[in-house]
Design an enzyme around this catalytic site. Sequence first.
Site, PDB file in Angstrom:
ATOM      1  N   GLU A  56       0.827  -1.211   0.000  1.00  0.00           N
ATOM      2  CA  GLU A  56       0.000   0.000   0.000  1.00  0.00           C
ATOM      3  C   GLU A  56       0.859   1.257   0.000  1.00  0.00           C
ATOM      4  OE1 GLU A  56      -2.866  -0.561   3.184  1.00  0.00           O
ATOM      5  OE2 GLU A  56      -3.916  -2.068   1.973  1.00  0.00           O
ATOM      6  N   GLU A  67      -1.560  -9.935  -6.444  1.00  0.00           N
ATOM      7  CA  GLU A  67      -1.524 -10.643  -7.730  1.00  0.00           C
ATOM      8  C   GLU A  67      -0.700  -9.851  -8.743  1.00  0.00           C
ATOM      9  OE1 GLU A  67      -4.100  -9.741  -5.907  1.00  0.00           O
ATOM     10  OE2 GLU A  67      -5.788 -11.108  -6.071  1.00  0.00           O
TER      11      GLU A  67
END
Length: 144
Positions: A56, A67
């Site tokens: 993040e 992913e």
Amino acid sequence: MSEKDVPSGISAAQVSQLKEKALEAAKNAYAPYSHFYVGAALLLEGGEILAGCNVENASYRLTTCAEQNAVTSAAALYGPSVRIRAVVIVNLNGAASQPCGACRQTIHEFSTEATEVFFPASDGSFTRATIAQLLPYAFSLGNE
Ligand code: THU
């Protein structure tokens, strides 16, 4: 899960191994904002396994998904012809964790018709689907 539950050419042992790798990666997730810790492990056509986690950013939209990080690492390590056989997604929150739409498109870029994605429900069971099932009408430039 027994061997016969996974008729796609991917063994139950391989799925378990991918889950372990994804869990290991999820422990590295940098998620101080959402506290949602995701790991994604890839089995490549050549048999290689690698994983990624979400990372993040204080500027929220710069966040990258597990992913996406796994797939871009695969391309960086093995080159543009790399192909994904399977993806296993986990999270450390015990929550359902379907791949988001952007991740489906990212996985699709390096997939074949046989590429499968395994993702968890909140009861700990895994749904297994091909990338074509997860992303019908994937975007392409129409010149492949
Ligand atoms: N996230 C993933 O890693 N993969 C997905 O497919 C959906 C969402 C991450 C991004 C963010 O860090 C957190 O989960 C909450 O959205």
